[in-house]
Design an enzyme around this catalytic site. Structure first.
Site, short mmCIF file in Angstrom:
data_model
loop_
_atom_site.label_atom_id
_atom_site.label_comp_id
_atom_site.label_asym_id
_atom_site.label_seq_id
_atom_site.Cartn_x
_atom_site.Cartn_y
_atom_site.Cartn_z
N ASP A 57 2.96 -20.54 0.80
CA ASP A 57 3.17 -21.31 -0.03
C ASP A 57 2.42 -20.79 -1.35
O ASP A 57 1.20 -19.92 -1.07
CB ASP A 57 2.31 -22.63 0.33
N HIS A 71 0.67 -0.80 0.36
CA HIS A 71 -0.62 -0.20 0.41
C HIS A 71 0.53 1.12 0.05
O HIS A 71 0.78 2.40 -0.56
CB HIS A 71 -0.87 0.19 1.30
N GLY A 118 4.73 6.02 -4.59
CA GLY A 118 6.13 5.14 -4.97
C GLY A 118 6.49 4.48 -3.13
O GLY A 118 5.59 5.21 -2.16
#
Length: 348
Positions: free
Chosen positions: A270, A87, A93
């Site tokens: 995973d 976020h 940036g």
């Protein structure tokens, strides 16, 4: 008369020649100077691994230790920190703008940042760093380092994080209006990533960050009970999962109740999240939409397809590449573009 005319042309020609030579020399000189400025600009903007090795050699281990301690106290901390980095980078940036408390206009109050947590962890790590190396380590870098450690704590890939960012001077919630949203179409999601210099593969693997963490029932209600223009649920949801989600998030239930985003694997980093998306077990609508586009669907499938290729795509390796790439978005360098805050929630 003719001679004088000819002589005038001759002197003028010599003058033009001298002027031309001078112009050529100036062009050559500027040609030598301009690339130097360009190279300086590029080198200033380039992040690097180990940026603090000389100025604050223990910086990354200090952040890592604080993150691990916080995660032991609250197992959801890794997911908070991973989401916080995303976020932060997607608005102006990676510059720590989402950390600032500057009243009602604070970026962190934007609807797109609803539910963001982990601010206290960043502030705590910063306080420790200020004791050890005052005025050296940026809050933007702390967020990036903490996200890397969050992945490692969750049994995900261990990678080296680039540092050297400075903290931005602006924090305004209106600047978060173009954040990716769970209601966005797949085309709009692709467009928003493209505008940040990220491609379709980055969209897929960074969506894989949902392998850890939880979401609130609030974000599921339309998908379960009022999907698109039709009443009822999203038809792409597996029937077994649909019943489970409806039981967990009933129409008149607690919209703030939280459930794992990665069904049956919410605490471990995973590839299960991508498997779930392919099989209709995506909890979030934005994740499910990865199956609505031929390109993103093909990328998803590539991690599971059995081929004769000697090298099979690695979700973990691709995730690291995309995280590093995301960490380079809109980096601030130099004192005119950024600062090193003393406290992460306040401009100096």
């Amino acid at each position: 008369m003719n001679f004088h005319h000819q002589s005038s042309h001759t002197h003028q020609g010599e003058k033009n020649t001298r002027t031309g030579r001078m112009n050529n020399m100036l062009i050559v000189m500027f040609g030598m100077i301009i690339p130097c400025y360009i190279l300086i600009g590029i080198s200033e903007a380039r992040l690097k691994v180990g940026f603090y090795n000389k100025m604050c050699p223990d910086a990354e281990s200090i952040v890592g230790g604080f993150v691990r301690g916080a995660a032991e106290f609250d197992p959801q901390v890794p997911a908070f920190l991973l989401r916080l980095h995303f976020h932060d980078c997607f608005v102006q940036g990676c510059d720590g703008s989402v950390l600032i408390d500057n009243g009602p206009i604070s970026e962190k109050l934007a609807p797109a940042h609803q539910g963001l947590k982990g601010f206290g962890v960043i502030e705590g790590a910063k306080a420790l760093l200020e004791l050890m190396c005052p005025g050296v380590v940026s809050c933007a870098d702390i967020v990036a380092i903490a996200a890397r450690d969050a992945v490692a704590i969750s049994f995900g890939p261990i990678y080296k994080v680039e540092t050297g960012r400075r903290d931005g001077f602006v924090s305004n919630k209106t600047l978060a209006d173009k954040m990716p949203d769970f209601r966005d179409s797949i085309q709009l999601l692709k467009q928003k990533f493209f505008e940040k210099g990220l491609d379709d593969k980055d969209l897929v693997v960074l969506s894989g960050a949902h392998t850890i963490g939880k979401t609130a029932c609030f974000f599921l209600m339309d998908r379960l009970y009022n999907f698109s223009s039709r009443e009822g649920p999203d038809p792409s949801i597996d029937q077994d999962l649909l019943q489970e989600l409806m039981d967990t998030c009933p129409p008149n239930g607690d919209i703030n109740f939280r459930l794992p985003i990665d069904h049956d694997s919410g605490d471990t980093f995973d590839i299960q999240i991508l498997e779930n998306i392919r099989n209709g077990f995506a909890v979030l609508q934005s994740d499910a939409k990865l199956m609505d586009d031929l390109v993103t669907k093909r990328i998803l499938d590539s991690y599971f397809r059995v081929t004769n290729q000697s090298v099979k795509p690695s979700f973990e390796a691709d995730f690291v590449k995309s995280m590093v790439k995301m960490g380079r978005i809109g980096v601030k360098n130099g004192p005119k573009r950024g600062e090193i805050r003393r406290m992460c929630n306040t401009f100096n």
